[in-house]
Design a protein around this motif. Structure first.
Motif, short mmCIF file in Angstrom:
data_model
loop_
_atom_site.label_atom_id
_atom_site.label_comp_id
_atom_site.label_asym_id
_atom_site.label_seq_id
_atom_site.Cartn_x
_atom_site.Cartn_y
_atom_site.Cartn_z
N THR A 284 1.00 -1.23 -0.06
CA THR A 284 0.03 -0.01 0.12
C THR A 284 1.01 1.28 0.17
O THR A 284 0.51 2.43 -0.72
CB THR A 284 -0.84 -0.01 1.18
OG1 THR A 284 -1.56 -1.26 1.61
CG2 THR A 284 -2.06 1.24 1.20
N GLU A 285 2.04 1.30 0.58
CA GLU A 285 2.94 2.36 0.70
C GLU A 285 3.73 2.63 -0.47
O GLU A 285 3.79 3.85 -1.06
CB GLU A 285 3.91 2.02 1.91
CG GLU A 285 3.47 2.29 3.26
CD GLU A 285 4.48 1.85 4.33
OE1 GLU A 285 5.60 1.65 3.94
OE2 GLU A 285 3.94 1.72 5.54
N ASN A 286 3.96 1.69 -1.18
CA ASN A 286 4.88 1.83 -2.37
C ASN A 286 4.24 1.51 -3.57
O ASN A 286 4.89 1.82 -4.48
CB ASN A 286 5.98 0.57 -2.29
CG ASN A 286 7.03 0.91 -0.99
OD1 ASN A 286 7.75 1.88 -0.82
ND2 ASN A 286 6.78 0.01 -0.04
N TRP A 287 3.27 1.00 -3.91
CA TRP A 287 2.65 0.98 -5.09
C TRP A 287 1.73 2.36 -5.42
O TRP A 287 0.75 2.43 -4.62
CB TRP A 287 1.55 -0.29 -5.19
CG TRP A 287 1.18 -0.36 -6.58
CD1 TRP A 287 1.34 0.06 -7.74
CD2 TRP A 287 -0.21 -1.14 -6.86
NE1 TRP A 287 0.58 -0.22 -8.66
CE2 TRP A 287 -0.20 -1.05 -8.26
CE3 TRP A 287 -0.94 -1.96 -6.22
CZ2 TRP A 287 -1.37 -1.58 -8.81
CZ3 TRP A 287 -1.98 -2.66 -6.71
CH2 TRP A 287 -2.29 -2.44 -8.21
N LYS A 288 2.34 3.30 -6.22
CA LYS A 288 1.82 4.56 -6.40
C LYS A 288 0.65 4.41 -7.13
O LYS A 288 0.22 5.32 -7.89
CB LYS A 288 2.76 5.48 -7.02
CG LYS A 288 4.20 5.45 -6.27
CD LYS A 288 3.79 6.04 -4.74
CE LYS A 288 4.96 6.03 -3.71
NZ LYS A 288 4.94 5.61 -2.51
N ASP B 91 -3.86 4.24 -7.28
CA ASP B 91 -4.85 4.85 -6.31
C ASP B 91 -5.01 4.09 -5.08
O ASP B 91 -4.95 2.83 -5.13
CB ASP B 91 -6.44 4.55 -6.99
CG ASP B 91 -7.48 4.85 -6.25
OD1 ASP B 91 -7.82 6.09 -5.72
OD2 ASP B 91 -8.30 3.78 -5.91
N ILE B 92 -5.33 4.84 -3.79
CA ILE B 92 -5.26 4.24 -2.65
C ILE B 92 -6.03 3.07 -2.30
O ILE B 92 -5.38 1.95 -2.00
CB ILE B 92 -5.31 5.27 -1.43
CG1 ILE B 92 -5.32 4.47 0.01
CG2 ILE B 92 -6.89 6.01 -1.59
CD1 ILE B 92 -4.01 4.55 0.57
N ALA C 214 -4.42 0.18 -4.61
CA ALA C 214 -2.94 -0.22 -3.75
C ALA C 214 -3.32 -1.23 -2.62
O ALA C 214 -2.71 -2.34 -2.45
CB ALA C 214 -2.25 0.90 -3.47
N ARG D 256 0.11 6.35 3.42
CA ARG D 256 0.43 7.16 2.45
C ARG D 256 1.18 8.47 2.99
O ARG D 256 1.00 9.66 2.05
CB ARG D 256 -0.73 7.37 1.64
CG ARG D 256 -1.09 6.44 0.94
CD ARG D 256 -0.05 5.90 -0.27
NE ARG D 256 -0.14 4.68 -0.89
CZ ARG D 256 -1.11 4.97 -2.17
NH1 ARG D 256 -1.40 6.06 -2.54
NH2 ARG D 256 -1.27 3.99 -2.95
#
Lengths: 198, 180
Positions: free
Chosen positions: B101-105, B107-108, B111, B179
């Protein structure tokens, strides 16, 4: 919140928590690899006798702790009847029940305070990487205090849902519940800081 | 510091509450336990490190004998039962979920969904199935058969984790720490 400690005072309550945990770890390592049905039966019998030695009331509450396992036993039963390895199935089921019952015995006869004291002692070396034992103790206390609070909040959110909708309570209720947890955490952090911090 | 501790503790409590509230319909008409949804949310909302610590704290309290697992189960017996691999795997699952979730840019929500699939299902099953095989005396493929009925429900939960995370992000932008 209720713990799973037995209200019936037993002789095992007086054994130091650390010693019980070590004995449990050793016994579990012996029981889990057993495959011979005779050895498994002997181990199971010993566990049953340990329970019975503390009276029938205590043994009965021990049996109740095993009740949630019935779906697993059902699956095992169906599986081994279908494959015809009934003897093997009985061995696997008994071995699992013996290991779980033995672990439950430690849970039932050790007070939460004593276990937390063991955790603090074991966690002491972690102070070197920045985890103070006090921080851990505060975190444990916060979870114990805030689980019932959040449970109450969840109940209120679900009631509010039912008052407004004919549909049954669904997953969207988790959004305000998670927000409650986030907001409570912010307020709590401020309150802790105002009182001198951790 | 204080904020990290309270967030970790409150989300550990949230996992417990999601397991103890039985009557939420995750899909209409089918009530399934939301406990593993709580594990996913720890990762998607708190991020990898804090999420994993929250789940670790939850597992510790279960070991200490608090009846926090779905159905009010708890205590050391859980660690000798068939779900031992899943419970031990929960913190790892939350870490992987949070890391993605942090690193896949993307949509939140997307991710978070991807993180929950990889962390909450792939990683969790990879740890849970061997544990089940060991306790129930089955081979790995046999244990996979036993785990298969839960897959559909867990994929739905990963989808809900995505929806809920993006819901939280919409209401309170900036509060989703994964994020931050």
């Amino acid at each position: 919140m209720l713990t799973l400690t037995s209200p019936v005072e037993t002789a095992f309550h007086r054994v130091p928590a650390g010693r019980k945990l070590l004995a449990l770890a050793a016994a579990t390592l012996v029981i889990i690899p057993l495959t011979d049905l005779r050895w498994i039966a002997a181990a199971s019998l010993m566990v049953v006798l340990l329970y019975l030695s503390q009276g029938r009331e205590f043994a009965r509450s021990g049996l109740r702790m095993l009740w949630p396992l019935w779906p697993v036993l059902l699956v095992l039963g169906v599986w081994h009847l279908a494959t015809g390895e009934v003897r093997g199935g009985i061995g696997i089921a008994l071995r699992m029940l013996a290991a779980i019952a033995l672990a439950n015995l430690v849970t039932m006869t050790t007070r939460l305070d004593d276990l937390i004291a063991v955790v603090e002692r074991v966690a002491r070396p972690l102070a070197r990487i920045g985890l103070q034992p006090r921080t851990l103790a505060v975190a444990i206390a916060l979870v114990i205090r805030f689980t019932p609070v959040l449970l109450l909040n969840a109940g209120q959110l679900m009631e509010a849902w039912r008052a407004r909708s004919a549909r049954r309570v669904g997953w969207p209720v988790v959004v305000p519940l998670a927000l409650t947890a986030l907001d409570d955490a912010e307020r709590l952090a401020e309150a802790l800081r105002a009182r001198g911090g951790l | 510091m204080e904020r990290n501790v309270t967030l970790i503790a409150l989300f550990a409590a949230l996992i417990a509450v999601l397991g103890l509230v039985p009557k939420i319909d995750l899909i209409s008409g089918v009530p399934i336990t939301a406990q593993s949804l709580g594990v996913m949310l720890c990762g998607t909302v708190l991020g990898a490190r804090r999420g994993a610590l929250a789940v670790l704290l939850f597992v510790l309290l279960v070991a200490l004998g608090l009846p926090l697992l779905a159905g009010g189960r708890g205590g050391l017996g859980v660690f000798a039962g068939p779900s031992v691999g899943y419970i031990v795997g929960f913190p790892v699952a939350a870490f992987v979920t949070g890391w993605i979730t942090e690193n896949w840019k993307a949509d939140i929500g997307l991710a978070a969904f991807g993180g929950a699939i990889l962390g909450g299902i792939v990683v969790l099953y990879a740890l849970g199935i061997p544990g089940m095989a060991l306790i129930l005396g089955k081979s790995l493929p046999e244990a996979m058969v036993l785990a298969a009925p839960f897959l559909a429900g867990d994929i739905i939960k990963a989808g809900l984790a995505g929806l809920i995370t993006s819901g939280i992000a919409k209401v309170r932008p900036g509060i989703v720490l994964s994020r931050g």
